[in-house]
Write an enzyme that holds these catalytic residues in place. Structure first.
Site, PDB file in Angstrom:
ATOM      1  CB  CYS A  88      -0.918   0.036   1.224  1.00 34.76           C
ATOM      2  SG  CYS A  88      -1.923   1.535   1.216  1.00 34.76           S
ATOM      3  CB  CYS A  91      -1.730   4.462   4.602  1.00 32.54           C
ATOM      4  SG  CYS A  91      -3.252   3.969   3.783  1.00 32.54           S
ATOM      5  CB  SER A  92      -0.443   0.310   6.539  1.00 33.27           C
ATOM      6  OG  SER A  92      -1.444   0.887   7.362  1.00 33.27           O
ATOM      7  CB  CYS A  93      -4.868  -0.585   2.413  1.00 35.20           C
ATOM      8  SG  CYS A  93      -5.420   1.125   2.645  1.00 35.20           S
TER       9      CYS A  93
HETATM   10 FE    FE Z   1      -3.268   1.966   3.003  1.00 32.39          FE
END
Ligand code: FE
Length: 203
Positions: free
Chosen positions: A108, A111-113
């Site tokens: 991602c 961000c950090s999906c």
């Molecule tokens: Fe994300």
């Protein structure tokens, strides 16, 4: 820059991330924005009940059952639901298939999906700036650092997760696993193999 520099705005906050989290939590609870019992239940769920073993069950079923495999690539959420796997951060999952010609890898960049209902909480490296930037720019180099060297002929396809779409990599079924049942197959499916930064274990 020294951390006790009093001109630095962050010097007003506890230096340890854990203390900052605690401070934030205290404020949210005090303002009535967060129910500590509900928060504890969510943490407990993702620490103990939801984790990569669920994604591994999906992959193992896809290796063992051609109908399930077809459904997984057509409508991953319907396939997951057959195994009772649903939940937040996993509302729209797309399964991508590793083949001798293509290796898939997930990042991602924003961000950090991450597909929580399948893999649990993302590892720290997945959230790091370095991984997010380099997975796209130099995926083969990143893979090598994870101990994965792919044949030159196998191309690497990088999928960028978003808040809407989360990806599950379905690795290739390892050689020498004929006749193994789903539970034994699932034990070969590592978390990283479902992100694409690893390969399944050998039997
Ligand atoms: Fe994300």
């Amino acid at each position: 820059m020294p951390h006790d520099d009093h001109d630095h705005p962050h010097s007003l906050l506890p230096s340890e991330p854990a203390l900052r989290v605690k401070a934030l939590e205290s404020v949210l609870v005090a303002k009535g924005l967060v129910d500590p019992a509900a928060m504890a239940a969510i943490l407990e769920t993702y620490e103990t009940r939801v984790g990569p073993h669920l994604g591994a069950r999906v992959v193992a079923r896809a290796w063992a059952d051609l109908n399930f495999r077809a459904l997984l690539f057509e409508n991953a959420n319907a396939a997951m639901a057959e195994l009772g796997i649903t939940g937040r951060q996993g509302e729209h999952v797309v399964a991508v298939e590793n083949t001798p010609g293509t290796h898939n890898m997930v990042v991602c960049t924003l961000c950090s999906c991450y597909p929580w209902p399948l893999l649990g909480i993302p590892p720290a490296w997945y959230k790091s700036d370095a991984y997010r930037a380099r997975a796209v720019r130099e995926p083969r180099k990143v893979l090598a650092e994870f101990g994965v060297t792919l044949p030159e002929a196998q191309k690497v396809r990088v999928w960028d997760s978003t808040a809407e779409v989360r990806y599950l990599v379905v690795p290739m079924r390892p050689e020498g696993t004929d006749g193994m049942d789903e539970a034994a197959l699932a034990a070969l499916v590592t978390r990283d193999s479902m992100i694409g930064t690893g390969l399944p274990l050998a039997p």
